[in-house]
Scaffold this motif. Structure first.
Motif, PDB file in Angstrom:
ATOM      1  N   GLU A 198       0.832  -1.188   0.000  1.00 20.30           N
ATOM      2  CA  GLU A 198       0.000   0.000   0.000  1.00 20.30           C
ATOM      3  C   GLU A 198       0.873   1.246   0.000  1.00 20.30           C
ATOM      4  OE1 GLU A 198      -2.464  -0.343   3.423  1.00 20.30           O
ATOM      5  OE2 GLU A 198      -3.808  -1.842   2.513  1.00 20.30           O
ATOM      6  N   HIS A 199       0.502   2.240  -0.728  1.00 22.42           N
ATOM      7  CA  HIS A 199       1.192   3.528  -0.761  1.00 22.42           C
ATOM      8  C   HIS A 199       2.669   3.347  -1.112  1.00 22.42           C
ATOM      9  CE1 HIS A 199      -2.471   4.988   1.120  1.00 22.42           C
ATOM     10  NE2 HIS A 199      -2.271   4.191   2.171  1.00 22.42           N
ATOM     11  N   TRP A 200       2.900   2.719  -2.266  1.00 26.27           N
ATOM     12  CA  TRP A 200       4.298   2.443  -2.634  1.00 26.27           C
ATOM     13  C   TRP A 200       5.139   3.700  -2.861  1.00 26.27           C
ATOM     14  CZ3 TRP A 200       6.093   4.223  -7.204  1.00 26.27           C
ATOM     15  CH2 TRP A 200       5.152   4.549  -8.203  1.00 26.27           C
ATOM     16  N   PRO A 201       4.586   4.849  -3.294  1.00 26.93           N
ATOM     17  CA  PRO A 201       5.431   6.054  -3.402  1.00 26.93           C
ATOM     18  C   PRO A 201       5.984   6.483  -2.026  1.00 26.93           C
ATOM     19  CG  PRO A 201       3.476   6.320  -4.711  1.00 26.93           C
ATOM     20  CD  PRO A 201       3.221   5.129  -3.871  1.00 26.93           C
ATOM     21  N   LEU A 202       5.116   6.354  -0.977  1.00 22.21           N
ATOM     22  CA  LEU A 202       5.573   6.710   0.370  1.00 22.21           C
ATOM     23  C   LEU A 202       6.668   5.747   0.841  1.00 22.21           C
ATOM     24  CD1 LEU A 202       5.236   8.468   2.890  1.00 22.21           C
ATOM     25  CD2 LEU A 202       3.428   6.904   3.654  1.00 22.21           C
ATOM     26  N   MET A 203       6.497   4.458   0.526  1.00 21.57           N
ATOM     27  CA  MET A 203       7.505   3.472   0.889  1.00 21.57           C
ATOM     28  C   MET A 203       8.836   3.792   0.201  1.00 21.57           C
ATOM     29  SD  MET A 203       7.644  -0.583   0.046  1.00 21.57           S
ATOM     30  CE  MET A 203       8.000  -0.161  -1.665  1.00 21.57           C
ATOM     31  N   LEU A 204       8.788   4.150  -1.066  1.00 22.73           N
ATOM     32  CA  LEU A 204      10.001   4.475  -1.810  1.00 22.73           C
ATOM     33  C   LEU A 204      10.702   5.683  -1.205  1.00 22.73           C
ATOM     34  CD1 LEU A 204      11.764   3.773  -4.222  1.00 22.73           C
ATOM     35  CD2 LEU A 204      10.346   5.300  -5.622  1.00 22.73           C
ATOM     36  N   LEU A 205       9.941   6.661  -0.768  1.00 29.33           N
ATOM     37  CA  LEU A 205      10.511   7.850  -0.138  1.00 29.33           C
ATOM     38  C   LEU A 205      11.227   7.485   1.164  1.00 29.33           C
ATOM     39  CD1 LEU A 205      10.761  10.946  -0.222  1.00 29.33           C
ATOM     40  CD2 LEU A 205       8.619  11.072   1.072  1.00 29.33           C
ATOM     41  N   ARG A 206      10.621   6.575   1.930  1.00 27.69           N
ATOM     42  CA  ARG A 206      11.240   6.152   3.184  1.00 27.69           C
ATOM     43  C   ARG A 206      12.542   5.379   2.926  1.00 27.69           C
ATOM     44  NH1 ARG A 206       5.550   4.225   6.060  1.00 27.69           N
ATOM     45  NH2 ARG A 206       4.987   6.286   6.902  1.00 27.69           N
ATOM     46  N   ILE A 207      12.533   4.534   1.921  1.00 30.66           N
ATOM     47  CA  ILE A 207      13.738   3.755   1.595  1.00 30.66           C
ATOM     48  C   ILE A 207      14.872   4.686   1.196  1.00 30.66           C
ATOM     49  CG2 ILE A 207      14.708   2.107  -0.038  1.00 30.66           C
ATOM     50  CD1 ILE A 207      12.004   0.721  -0.099  1.00 30.66           C
ATOM     51  N   ILE A 208      14.567   5.656   0.369  1.00 29.96           N
ATOM     52  CA  ILE A 208      15.604   6.600  -0.077  1.00 29.96           C
ATOM     53  C   ILE A 208      16.168   7.383   1.106  1.00 29.96           C
ATOM     54  CG2 ILE A 208      16.040   8.639  -1.490  1.00 29.96           C
ATOM     55  CD1 ILE A 208      13.954   7.570  -3.462  1.00 29.96           C
ATOM     56  N   ALA A 209      15.287   7.799   2.038  1.00 33.75           N
ATOM     57  CA  ALA A 209      15.743   8.563   3.205  1.00 33.75           C
ATOM     58  C   ALA A 209      16.688   7.742   4.069  1.00 33.75           C
ATOM     59  CB  ALA A 209      14.553   9.036   4.027  1.00 33.75           C
ATOM     60  N   VAL A 210      16.355   6.457   4.306  1.00 41.16           N
ATOM     61  CA  VAL A 210      17.213   5.599   5.123  1.00 41.16           C
ATOM     62  C   VAL A 210      18.554   5.367   4.441  1.00 41.16           C
ATOM     63  CG1 VAL A 210      17.455   3.289   6.088  1.00 41.16           C
ATOM     64  CG2 VAL A 210      15.280   4.495   6.290  1.00 41.16           C
ATOM     65  N   LEU A 211      18.544   5.136   3.109  1.00 42.11           N
ATOM     66  CA  LEU A 211      19.792   4.909   2.381  1.00 42.11           C
ATOM     67  C   LEU A 211      20.700   6.132   2.432  1.00 42.11           C
ATOM     68  CD1 LEU A 211      18.502   2.966  -0.762  1.00 42.11           C
ATOM     69  CD2 LEU A 211      19.896   2.060   1.122  1.00 42.11           C
ATOM     70  N   ILE A 212      20.108   7.298   2.250  1.00 37.56           N
ATOM     71  CA  ILE A 212      20.934   8.521   2.236  1.00 37.56           C
ATOM     72  C   ILE A 212      21.524   8.799   3.619  1.00 37.56           C
ATOM     73  CG2 ILE A 212      20.847  11.022   1.948  1.00 37.56           C
ATOM     74  CD1 ILE A 212      18.883  10.624  -0.306  1.00 37.56           C
ATOM     75  N   ILE A 213      20.733   8.588   4.689  1.00 34.10           N
ATOM     76  CA  ILE A 213      21.257   8.812   6.047  1.00 34.10           C
ATOM     77  C   ILE A 213      22.357   7.807   6.372  1.00 34.10           C
ATOM     78  CG2 ILE A 213      20.674   8.742   8.503  1.00 34.10           C
ATOM     79  CD1 ILE A 213      17.960   9.934   7.777  1.00 34.10           C
TER      80      ILE A 213
END
Length: 730
Positions: free
Chosen positions: A55-70
């Motif tokens: 559900e809400h795969w764009p939000l999931m993608l945003l969270r993944i990118i944030a964790v990777l960058i941090i």
């Protein structure tokens, strides 16, 4: 892209799976809706006909990118920077040579290796490299500055290096390797960074790396990341060493000799040879055995029993390394001391106090003691000689001697009255405060010492718990001493020992010009007490002798490398100092040198400046400081000796610098390391830590990651709010 700490980047990539798992979890209904038609049906678990969908795969993608960058931010990312040498305008290597000149470098074979070691380091340099040469021990001296090297031709540079190796001479000071490395490393990092024309930075340390080196300055603070240490350890021809130093026994005011053997020593048998002020041997050498890694302290006599010559120093023999085998001793003020006595002259009567007095003084190990009877057996009176500083009275004092005793007190002498009866104290009443009365005390069986003032100089040596018990000494008889109380408040007398009944046992009275009269309420002969048979008695008499006639004159003990202010020591701005080589320096000369070394061009010779002028002790031996105080000459003697740490010549462990976080390039590994790093050096590749510090991509990554988390929070909040509105409408 590379990472300085890749483990954090890996952890961040693993943490990116968490948002995926959370989004695949099926959300349970938040509200139960009752239906009347299915009330009587049997409940059963629903069967899944298809897998959970995200559900809400764009939000999931945003969270993944944030964790990777941090995660990448904590990994400290950087882009490799390879700069060919032809693009580096004159870039070279910055090298600083630290050359140890401490006393331990004077061991056999070390000095001969210094020229080749220095020349090998310089031979590896290119014309664009920068060089600084610093010599250090307890002090740091720059012998070739970077500016001097850069402005010199090739021929001049060769002459500079030859001047360093030709003039290399170890000094007589300790080894402060830590401070020298810290200052040179920081200067090397800062200067070469500001120049902008340096590819690498290297600190070359040439030293024997002995255990006595002071490395305290390296224990705190971080070592510069861009400075590499090249440790060149110079080995002597033969291992092992033994050294001597003097130890002042402040309780007994005497000097002990300490022999220290290094841990890698082979020789264990040594000899100590005393010598006089002219350097001539005094008496026979004393044999001493010291195991490797151990030390031994012995007491030597201040004078030779046969020749009566005064011992001015000690030389150690039997050790191959002689740089620390000779010391000067404090000047002996009274090598042969005379003690006056008033009382029975028979030295063979065990019932008399003279018998025990003579045996204690004859057993003095440090100097010869001669007892002078002031009252001869035929009744002839002998005035107190001028060289007598202590008189012991064990019987009535004739009236004809009182004036002579008064003169002794005026010369700051000491009179000890050991009263076997009341009459003895009454005979010296003119030397005591007015109003003193004495009577025979009524003793029930025996008395003991109940209170002792261990703060008094006579008893200070017994202040430790193992020496402070006087309760085992029994007194069969004693006198009752009654001193006027008002004089005690004025400081004219004080009770320094009391019996268990509270009556005074020993009273110290002041008389004359700092003279002292010690009155004992009892004698030490067997009919009065057990004092003469006690182990405390010899120590008490020896201490009294030392206080009345000190072994050593008041001298200052220092170590080479220390800095002093001679003017403050003699409390005079008009001072001169005689050095161990018998040359003389004045306050004005020392002040001028201070101002020149600090770079001052103006000269200030005010009394305050002359008083505070500082002088560094670079030579071991005797110093004599003379000044004018209140119109009268004042003089202070001082002895500087080599630090005992220099005698610990065994080599430090190979990983000692690594333990402080300093990466080293050891002498034996230098060629392999140069070959391994030749490719990177040819391409001019920069250090990874330096590149990352310059680029600082982690700041950008962290800022972007946090920004994405803020967007994610707002987006998730909006989705949750919309879902709640739909549920409320349904």
């Amino acid at each position: 892209m590379q990472f300085l700490f890749p483990v954090f980047a890996v952890v961040g990539a693993a943490a990116a799976a968490i948002p995926i798992a959370l989004h695949m979890l099926r959300r349970a209904p938040t509200k139960d809706m009752p239906f009347s038609l299915v009330r009587f049906l049997k409940p059963s678990q629903p069967k899944m006909t298809k897998r959970s969908k995200i559900e809400h795969w764009p939000l999931m993608l945003l969270r993944i990118i944030a964790v990777l960058i941090i995660g990448a931010a904590f990994g400290r990312p950087y882009w490799e920077a390879i700069i060919p040498l032809d693009q580096q305008k004159g870039a070279g290597e910055a090298v600083t040579i630290l050359l140890d000149t401490s006393a331990s470098m004077g061991r056999s074979g070390i000095v001969d290796q210094i020229p080749e070691t220095v020349r090998n380091v310089v031979a590896e340099l290119d014309s664009t490299d920068q060089l600084t040469v610093i010599q250090y021990s307890d002090i740091i001296r720059t012998v070739i500055s970077r500016e001097k090297w850069q402005t010199s031709t090739d021929a001049e540079r060769g002459a500079l290096i030859e001047g360093v190796v030709d003039n290399y001479v170890p000094d007589q000071m300790g080894t402060d390797t830590g401070t020298a490395m810290r200052l040179a490393g920081e200067a090397l990092s800062q200067e070469s960074r500001e120049s902008g024309t340096v590819s690498t930075r290297r600190l070359v340390v040439i030293t024997d790396f002995q255990r006595g080196s002071n490395l305290d300055a390296l224990k705190s603070g971080d070592w510069p990341d861009n400075v590499e240490v090249d440790l060149n350890i110079i080995e002597p021809e033969s291992k092992g060493n033994a050294g001597i130093s003097f130890v002042r026994d402040r309780r007994l005011d005497r000097t002990r000799i300490r022999v220290t053997s290094a841990g890698d020593s082979v020789q264990q048998e040594f000899k100590l040879q005393p010598f006089d002020a002219q350097g001539n041997n005094v008496g026979q050498a004393v044999s001493v055995s010291v195991a490797p890694g151990q030390r031994r302290t012995i007491l030597l006599p201040a004078t030779d029993p046969q020749s009566k010559a005064i011992v001015s120093g000690i030389e150690l023999s039997g050790d191959e390394q002689d740089f620390d085998n000779l010391i000067e001793l404090p000047a002996v003020e009274n090598p042969i001391v005379r003690v006056g006595h008033v009382g029975p002259v028979n030295v063979n009567d065990p019932e008399s106090m003279r018998y025990y007095l003579q045996r204690v003084l004859d057993g003095n190990q440090e100097r010869d003691v001669e007892v002078v009877d002031l009252l001869k057996e035929d009744g002839v009176l002998l005035p107190v000689p001028d060289d007598v500083r202590l008189v012991v009275c064990t019987a009535d004092v004739p009236e004809g001697l009182l004036a002579s005793l008064k003169g002794l007190l005026d010369r700051a002498g000491t009179v000890l009255v050991a009263a076997p009866d009341v009459k003895t104290v009454e005979s010296v009443s003119t030397l005591l405060p007015d109003g003193v009365t004495v009577t025979e005390a009524d003793v029930d069986e025996y008395a003991m010492l109940g209170q002792v003032d261990f703060g008094h100089p006579l008893f200070s040596m017994f202040s430790e718990a193992r020496f402070s018990d006087f309760s085992g000494i029994q007194f069969w008889k004693h006198r009752n001493l009654d001193f006027p109380r008002e004089d005690s408040s004025k400081g004219d007398w004080e009770v320094i020992a009391k019996f268990d009944t509270g009556l005074p046992a020993i009273v110290d009275t002041r008389s004359g010009d700092s003279g002292s009269v010690l009155v004992m309420a009892t004698g030490w002969h067997p009919s009065d007490s057990q004092l003469a048979l006690s182990s405390r008695f010899p120590a008490l008499l020896t201490r009294l002798l030392t206080l009345a006639s000190p072994v050593n004159s008041d001298q200052i003990m220092q170590s080479t490398g220390d800095t002093i202010r001679p003017g403050e020591l003699v409390a005079s701005a008009e001072w001169t100092m005689i050095l161990p080589d018998e040359t003389t320096v004045t306050a004005a000369q020392v002040l001028t040198e201070n101002q020149e070394s600090s770079g001052r061009t103006d000269t200030v010779d005010s009394p305050e400046a002359l008083l505070q002028a500082s002088f560094r002790l670079t030579e071991p031996g005797r110093y004599q400081i003379t000044g004018i105080v209140d119109g009268e000459p004042a003089s202070i003697a001082m002895i500087a000796s080599l630090s005992s740490a220099e005698s610990r010549t065994e080599r430090l462990p190979d990983g000692q610098l690594e333990a402080f976080g300093i990466g080293t390039l050891k002498q034996t590994d230098a060629e392999d390391a140069d070959q391994e790093g030749s490719a990177a050096a040819d391409m001019g590749q920069k250090n990874a830590t330096e590149i990352e510090k310059q680029q600082q991509w982690w700041r950008i990554c962290l800022l972007v990651g946090l920004s994405l988390l803020v967007v994610e929070s707002l987006w998730a909040s909006a989705i949750d709010k919309k879902r709640q509105q739909l549920e409320a409408a349904g």
